[in-house]
Design a protein around this motif. Structure first.
Motif, PDB file in Angstrom:
ATOM      1  N   ASP A  30     -20.630   1.605  -9.499  1.00 60.23           N
ATOM      2  CA  ASP A  30     -21.766   0.686  -9.473  1.00 60.23           C
ATOM      3  C   ASP A  30     -22.844   1.243  -8.543  1.00 60.23           C
ATOM      4  OD1 ASP A  30     -23.515  -1.454  -9.434  1.00 60.23           O
ATOM      5  OD2 ASP A  30     -21.932  -2.958  -9.371  1.00 60.23           O
ATOM      6  N   LEU A  31     -24.058   1.399  -9.080  1.00 60.57           N
ATOM      7  CA  LEU A  31     -25.164   1.956  -8.316  1.00 60.57           C
ATOM      8  C   LEU A  31     -26.054   0.881  -7.705  1.00 60.57           C
ATOM      9  CD1 LEU A  31     -26.312   4.775 -10.796  1.00 60.57           C
ATOM     10  CD2 LEU A  31     -24.410   4.803  -9.164  1.00 60.57           C
ATOM     11  N   ALA A  32     -25.640  -0.376  -7.791  1.00 61.71           N
ATOM     12  CA  ALA A  32     -26.495  -1.485  -7.370  1.00 61.71           C
ATOM     13  C   ALA A  32     -26.919  -1.409  -5.913  1.00 61.71           C
ATOM     14  CB  ALA A  32     -25.789  -2.811  -7.640  1.00 61.71           C
ATOM     15  N   ALA A  81     -15.609  -9.384 -15.542  1.00 64.54           N
ATOM     16  CA  ALA A  81     -14.593  -8.611 -14.836  1.00 64.54           C
ATOM     17  C   ALA A  81     -14.633  -8.933 -13.345  1.00 64.54           C
ATOM     18  CB  ALA A  81     -14.813  -7.117 -15.064  1.00 64.54           C
ATOM     19  N   THR A  82     -13.474  -8.838 -12.708  1.00 62.31           N
ATOM     20  CA  THR A  82     -13.373  -9.088 -11.267  1.00 62.31           C
ATOM     21  C   THR A  82     -12.866  -7.838 -10.559  1.00 62.31           C
ATOM     22  OG1 THR A  82     -11.125  -9.961 -11.548  1.00 62.31           O
ATOM     23  CG2 THR A  82     -12.949 -11.543 -11.583  1.00 62.31           C
ATOM     24  N   GLU A  83     -13.326  -7.643  -9.333  1.00 63.53           N
ATOM     25  CA  GLU A  83     -12.913  -6.480  -8.554  1.00 63.53           C
ATOM     26  C   GLU A  83     -11.535  -6.710  -7.949  1.00 63.53           C
ATOM     27  OE1 GLU A  83     -15.694  -4.128  -5.940  1.00 63.53           O
ATOM     28  OE2 GLU A  83     -14.378  -4.932  -4.376  1.00 63.53           O
ATOM     29  N   ILE A  84     -10.644  -5.753  -8.127  1.00 63.94           N
ATOM     30  CA  ILE A  84      -9.328  -5.800  -7.489  1.00 63.94           C
ATOM     31  C   ILE A  84      -9.439  -5.258  -6.069  1.00 63.94           C
ATOM     32  CG2 ILE A  84      -6.942  -4.984  -7.608  1.00 63.94           C
ATOM     33  CD1 ILE A  84      -7.297  -4.774 -10.656  1.00 63.94           C
ATOM     34  N   HIS A  85      -9.983  -4.049  -5.934  1.00 65.03           N
ATOM     35  CA  HIS A  85     -10.286  -3.510  -4.608  1.00 65.03           C
ATOM     36  C   HIS A  85     -11.168  -2.275  -4.763  1.00 65.03           C
ATOM     37  CE1 HIS A  85      -7.476  -0.098  -4.982  1.00 65.03           C
ATOM     38  NE2 HIS A  85      -6.643  -0.944  -5.537  1.00 65.03           N
ATOM     39  N   ALA A  86     -11.871  -1.923  -3.691  1.00 58.46           N
ATOM     40  CA  ALA A  86     -12.731  -0.743  -3.694  1.00 58.46           C
ATOM     41  C   ALA A  86     -11.881   0.506  -3.527  1.00 58.46           C
ATOM     42  CB  ALA A  86     -13.768  -0.832  -2.585  1.00 58.46           C
ATOM     43  N   SER A 119     -14.880   1.018  -7.784  1.00 58.52           N
ATOM     44  CA  SER A 119     -13.908  -0.062  -7.617  1.00 58.52           C
ATOM     45  C   SER A 119     -12.934  -0.109  -8.774  1.00 58.52           C
ATOM     46  CB  SER A 119     -14.630  -1.418  -7.538  1.00 58.52           C
ATOM     47  OG  SER A 119     -15.572  -1.446  -6.501  1.00 58.52           O
ATOM     48  N   LEU A 120     -11.733  -0.559  -8.465  1.00 54.92           N
ATOM     49  CA  LEU A 120     -10.761  -0.865  -9.504  1.00 54.92           C
ATOM     50  C   LEU A 120     -11.029  -2.297  -9.942  1.00 54.92           C
ATOM     51  CD1 LEU A 120      -8.265  -0.085 -11.150  1.00 54.92           C
ATOM     52  CD2 LEU A 120      -6.844  -0.922  -9.261  1.00 54.92           C
ATOM     53  N   MET A 121     -11.291  -2.474 -11.230  1.00 55.17           N
ATOM     54  CA  MET A 121     -11.674  -3.765 -11.768  1.00 55.17           C
ATOM     55  C   MET A 121     -10.596  -4.290 -12.722  1.00 55.17           C
ATOM     56  SD  MET A 121     -14.758  -3.945 -10.409  1.00 55.17           S
ATOM     57  CE  MET A 121     -15.508  -5.325 -11.289  1.00 55.17           C
ATOM     58  N   ARG A 122     -10.640  -5.602 -12.945  1.00 57.98           N
ATOM     59  CA  ARG A 122      -9.767  -6.205 -13.948  1.00 57.98           C
ATOM     60  C   ARG A 122     -10.615  -6.976 -14.951  1.00 57.98           C
ATOM     61  NH1 ARG A 122      -4.621  -6.742 -14.016  1.00 57.98           N
ATOM     62  NH2 ARG A 122      -4.386  -6.559 -11.748  1.00 57.98           N
ATOM     63  N   GLY A 123     -10.469  -6.607 -16.221  1.00 63.43           N
ATOM     64  CA  GLY A 123     -11.166  -7.283 -17.301  1.00 63.43           C
ATOM     65  C   GLY A 123     -10.185  -7.844 -18.297  1.00 63.43           C
ATOM     66  N   SER A 124     -10.697  -8.380 -19.367  1.00 65.25           N
ATOM     67  CA  SER A 124      -9.820  -8.985 -20.374  1.00 65.25           C
ATOM     68  C   SER A 124      -8.901  -7.954 -21.012  1.00 65.25           C
ATOM     69  CB  SER A 124     -10.664  -9.664 -21.451  1.00 65.25           C
ATOM     70  OG  SER A 124     -11.530  -8.724 -22.072  1.00 65.25           O
ATOM     71  N   LEU A 176     -21.177   2.433 -14.495  1.00 65.17           N
ATOM     72  CA  LEU A 176     -20.378   3.280 -15.383  1.00 65.17           C
ATOM     73  C   LEU A 176     -18.937   2.796 -15.313  1.00 65.17           C
ATOM     74  CD1 LEU A 176     -20.524   7.117 -15.790  1.00 65.17           C
ATOM     75  CD2 LEU A 176     -18.321   5.987 -15.504  1.00 65.17           C
ATOM     76  N   ASP A 177     -18.398   2.408 -16.448  1.00 62.43           N
ATOM     77  CA  ASP A 177     -17.011   1.956 -16.531  1.00 62.43           C
ATOM     78  C   ASP A 177     -16.187   2.997 -17.274  1.00 62.43           C
ATOM     79  OD1 ASP A 177     -17.850  -0.358 -15.321  1.00 62.43           O
ATOM     80  OD2 ASP A 177     -17.759  -1.602 -17.122  1.00 62.43           O
ATOM     81  N   ARG A 178     -15.047   3.330 -16.693  1.00 66.25           N
ATOM     82  CA  ARG A 178     -14.141   4.282 -17.331  1.00 66.25           C
ATOM     83  C   ARG A 178     -12.718   3.771 -17.239  1.00 66.25           C
ATOM     84  NH1 ARG A 178     -11.475   7.046 -13.295  1.00 66.25           N
ATOM     85  NH2 ARG A 178     -12.548   7.377 -11.299  1.00 66.25           N
ATOM     86  N   SER A 179     -11.863   4.317 -18.073  1.00 66.64           N
ATOM     87  CA  SER A 179     -10.478   3.866 -18.109  1.00 66.64           C
ATOM     88  C   SER A 179      -9.761   4.214 -16.812  1.00 66.64           C
ATOM     89  CB  SER A 179      -9.744   4.488 -19.301  1.00 66.64           C
ATOM     90  OG  SER A 179      -9.752   5.905 -19.201  1.00 66.64           O
ATOM     91  N   TYR A 180      -8.764   3.412 -16.500  1.00 68.14           N
ATOM     92  CA  TYR A 180      -7.953   3.609 -15.299  1.00 68.14           C
ATOM     93  C   TYR A 180      -6.678   4.355 -15.657  1.00 68.14           C
ATOM     94  CZ  TYR A 180      -4.708   2.451 -11.523  1.00 68.14           C
ATOM     95  OH  TYR A 180      -3.781   2.513 -10.519  1.00 68.14           O
TER      96      TYR A 180
END
Length: 220
Positions: free
Chosen positions: A34-36, A6-11, A21-26, A77-81
C-alpha cells in the motif's frame, strides 16, 4: 473478492516506499503493498517500483512458486500469499535438492523473460512449508527478450547470487562449473559496485535512514 472489505492481519514490513501487510479477504490471505502513506517526495519512485513489480508478475502469471498478481490500481498492489519462511529464517543447510529446485525455478523465470535483479537478499528466497523454494519481491525485476545479450547478463547475475547462497549453505554440492562461475566477475557487477551501490547506500542510509541488512528489513 471485494478488496475494500479485506482486513489486515499484521504488517510484514513498512518503509519509505510503502507498507506491506498480510491481509485476509473473502478468498483467504493475500499480501498487499500500500502506497497510501508514502511521503509526497517519494510517491513517484514508490509508484514506479510497484508498477515494475506488477508488470513482472503479469509476465509470470500461472508460474508455480512465485507470487500471483491479484490486483494493481496505482496505489495498492495485491499478490498471492505463499506460506513459508525466508532463507535466513530457515536456511537450507546441506540441502542440495533445494538448491537444484531453486536453479530450475530460476530457469523458468528467465524463460519468461524476467530477470529478478535482487536475489542477493536472502529475504527474497522463501523455503515453503513443504520445503520447496520460492522467489518473491519483483520491484527491481527487468523484462525483455530472453535471447538479448543484456538479459543474458542479468540472468547470469541472478544465477551467481543463487550460487553464493549455495556456497554459504551447501558448499559441498557446488559443481566445478558452478565454482568457475562464482570466480568470474561480470562488468554488470563491477559497474554496480563502482556506481550504483554507493548511490543506493546514500539514498537508503543517509536520506531514508534505512538499513537494508541484506533483506531482513530496517533495524529497530
Amino acid at each position: 473478492m471485494h478488496r475494500d472489505a479485506a482486513t489486515e492481519i499484521h504488517a510484514l514490513k513498512a518503509d519509505s516506499f510503502g507498507r506491506i501487510s498480510l491481509m485476509r479477504g473473502s478468498g483467504g490471505p493475500f499480501v498487499r503493498r500500500d502506497l497510501a502513506h508514502v511521503p509526497i517526495w517519494l510517491r513517484l519512485p514508490a509508484w514506479w517500483l510497484a508498477r515494475r513489480e506488477a508488470l513482472a508478475l503479469r509476465a509470470i502469471h500461472g508460474m508455480a512458486d512465485v507470487p500471483q498478481l491479484l490486483a494493481w490500481d496505482g496505489r495498492r498492489l495485491d499478490r498471492s500469499y505463499m506460506a513459508g519462511a525466508a532463507m535466513y529464517q530457515r536456511p537450507p543447510r546441506g540441502d542440495a535438492a533445494w538448491f537444484h529446485a531453486a536453479r530450475r525455478l530460476l530457469q523458468q523465470l528467465h524463460r519468461r523473460g524476467i530477470a529478478h535483479n535482487d536475489l542477493a537478499k536472502e529475504a527474497n528466497w522463501l523455503v515453503l512449508e513443504d520445503g520447496r523454494p520460492a522467489i518473491i519481491d519483483f520491484q527491481l525485476a527487468s523484462r525483455g527478450d530472453p535471447r538479448a545479450r543484456w538479459m543474458r547478463l542479468l540472468y547470469r547475475e541472478d544465477l551467481r547470487h543463487l550460487l553464493k547462497h549455495k556456497r554459504m549453505y551447501c558448499r559441498e554440492a557446488l559443481t566445478p562449473v558452478e565454482r568457475r562461475l562464482l570466480k568470474r566477475s561480470s562488468w554488470v557487477r563491477d559497474a554496480w559496485f563502482r556506481t550504483g551501490k554507493p548511490v543506493y547506500r546514500f539514498v537508503t542510509r543517509r536520506l531514508l535512514k534505512w538499513e537494508d541488512n541484506e533483506g531482513q528489513g530496517p533495524k529497530p
